[in-house]
Design a protein around this motif. Structure first.
Motif, PDB file in Angstrom:
ATOM      1  N   GLN A  29      -0.752  -1.173  -4.647  1.00  0.00           N
ATOM      2  CA  GLN A  29       0.031  -1.530  -5.836  1.00  0.00           C
ATOM      3  C   GLN A  29      -0.519  -2.830  -6.412  1.00  0.00           C
ATOM      4  OE1 GLN A  29       2.373   0.103  -7.506  1.00  0.00           O
ATOM      5  NE2 GLN A  29       2.206   1.828  -6.094  1.00  0.00           N
ATOM      6  N   PRO A  62      -3.025   2.709  -9.876  1.00  0.00           N
ATOM      7  CA  PRO A  62      -2.493   3.807  -9.062  1.00  0.00           C
ATOM      8  C   PRO A  62      -2.127   5.062  -9.860  1.00  0.00           C
ATOM      9  CG  PRO A  62      -1.544   1.737  -8.351  1.00  0.00           C
ATOM     10  CD  PRO A  62      -2.325   1.454  -9.604  1.00  0.00           C
ATOM     11  N   HIS A 104       4.747  10.675  -3.378  1.00  0.00           N
ATOM     12  CA  HIS A 104       4.525   9.246  -3.171  1.00  0.00           C
ATOM     13  C   HIS A 104       5.868   8.621  -2.837  1.00  0.00           C
ATOM     14  CE1 HIS A 104       6.195   8.712  -7.192  1.00  0.00           C
ATOM     15  NE2 HIS A 104       5.386   9.681  -7.576  1.00  0.00           N
ATOM     16  N   THR A 144      -9.628  -0.184  -5.102  1.00  0.00           N
ATOM     17  CA  THR A 144      -8.193  -0.427  -5.236  1.00  0.00           C
ATOM     18  C   THR A 144      -7.371   0.749  -4.704  1.00  0.00           C
ATOM     19  OG1 THR A 144      -8.166   0.495  -7.466  1.00  0.00           O
ATOM     20  CG2 THR A 144      -8.498  -1.894  -7.261  1.00  0.00           C
ATOM     21  N   ALA A 145      -8.053   1.848  -4.418  1.00  0.00           N
ATOM     22  CA  ALA A 145      -7.425   3.044  -3.849  1.00  0.00           C
ATOM     23  C   ALA A 145      -8.530   3.862  -3.194  1.00  0.00           C
ATOM     24  CB  ALA A 145      -6.730   3.857  -4.938  1.00  0.00           C
ATOM     25  N   PHE A 191      -5.296   6.938 -10.493  1.00  0.00           N
ATOM     26  CA  PHE A 191      -5.765   7.469  -9.213  1.00  0.00           C
ATOM     27  C   PHE A 191      -5.077   8.787  -8.871  1.00  0.00           C
ATOM     28  CE2 PHE A 191      -5.137   7.532  -4.503  1.00  0.00           C
ATOM     29  CZ  PHE A 191      -6.441   7.876  -4.164  1.00  0.00           C
ATOM     30  N   THR A 192      -3.769   8.872  -9.030  1.00  0.00           N
ATOM     31  CA  THR A 192      -3.062  10.108  -8.661  1.00  0.00           C
ATOM     32  C   THR A 192      -3.471  11.280  -9.550  1.00  0.00           C
ATOM     33  OG1 THR A 192      -1.131   9.586 -10.029  1.00  0.00           O
ATOM     34  CG2 THR A 192      -1.061   8.892  -7.709  1.00  0.00           C
ATOM     35  N   GLY A 230      -4.266  10.219  -0.266  1.00  0.00           N
ATOM     36  CA  GLY A 230      -4.912   8.971  -0.624  1.00  0.00           C
ATOM     37  C   GLY A 230      -4.038   7.769  -0.318  1.00  0.00           C
ATOM     38  N   LEU A 271       0.847  -1.172   0.000  1.00  0.00           N
ATOM     39  CA  LEU A 271       0.000   0.000   0.000  1.00  0.00           C
ATOM     40  C   LEU A 271       0.891   1.232   0.000  1.00  0.00           C
ATOM     41  CD1 LEU A 271      -1.943  -2.234   0.994  1.00  0.00           C
ATOM     42  CD2 LEU A 271      -3.001  -0.532   2.450  1.00  0.00           C
ATOM     43  N   ALA A 303      -3.137   4.021  -2.179  1.00  0.00           N
ATOM     44  CA  ALA A 303      -3.260   3.193  -3.377  1.00  0.00           C
ATOM     45  C   ALA A 303      -2.649   1.819  -3.101  1.00  0.00           C
ATOM     46  CB  ALA A 303      -2.540   3.843  -4.554  1.00  0.00           C
TER      47      ALA A 303
END
Length: 177
Positions: A99, A164, A50, A136-137, A167-168, A95, A29, A97
């Motif tokens: 992997q 991911p 990140h 998933t996130a 998501f970002t 957040g 994660l 995420a």
């Protein structure tokens, strides 16, 4: 809040999870934070922090990064020094995420996940991701600057289904009710 208050200062976001069972691939994660400008607080993040990165000005950084959940207590810890963040930034979204290595994983597949957000010794939020089992996130925190320049915390976990990297890019978009 009085007129001299600058709101929130230094905030810690801590994430934990249990290692995968023997013979299973490790669960990884990641904490991520996106910083948004005052002119477009729901658009594209100016930068994303990140694993293996920090903000250009050093105000947002990972203290601890785990790839398998084998730490003691909290496996990943991110610090946000909001009081030092430049005035051109109006919003920070944090957040988590998962992997996606060899198989798709959701929060229901993660053993013992947990999150704590605190300022100093005050816990602002705690979460176990039970409300987003198929995601998933998820976004887990939003920090917004008010008209006076003080930072306020908005709690809430909002799930996301996808990779991911996507998501970002979209984690700070306005959510529909």
């Amino acid at each position: 809040m009085n007129g001299l208050s600058k709101g929130m200062g230094k905030v810690e976001v801590a994430l934990r999870w249990d290692p995968s069972p023997a013979g299973e691939p490790p669960t990884d994660l990641d904490l991520v934070a996106g910083t948004y400008p005052a002119g477009d607080p729901y658009g594209t993040p100016v930068y994303v922090v990140h694993f293996d990165s920090r903000s250009p000005d050093g105000t947002i950084y990972l203290n601890r990064d785990s790839k398998d959940g084998k730490g003691f207590g909290f496996d990943e810890v991110m610090t946000l020094e909001l009081e030092r963040l430049d005035a051109r930034y109006a919003r920070v979204v944090v957040g988590v995420a998962i992997q996606q290595h060899t198989e798709d994983r959701t929060f229901r597949d993660v053993a013992g996940p947990g999150l704590r957000i605190r300022e100093g010794y005050t816990d602002l939020a705690a979460e176990d991701f039970a409300g987003v089992p198929a995601a998933t996130a998820a976004t887990v925190a939003e920090f917004v600057r008010d008209e006076a320049g003080a930072w306020e915390f908005r709690a809430g976990v909002h799930g996301f289904d996808g990779d991911p990297a996507t998501f970002t890019r979209v984690m700070g978009a306005a959510r529909r009710p």
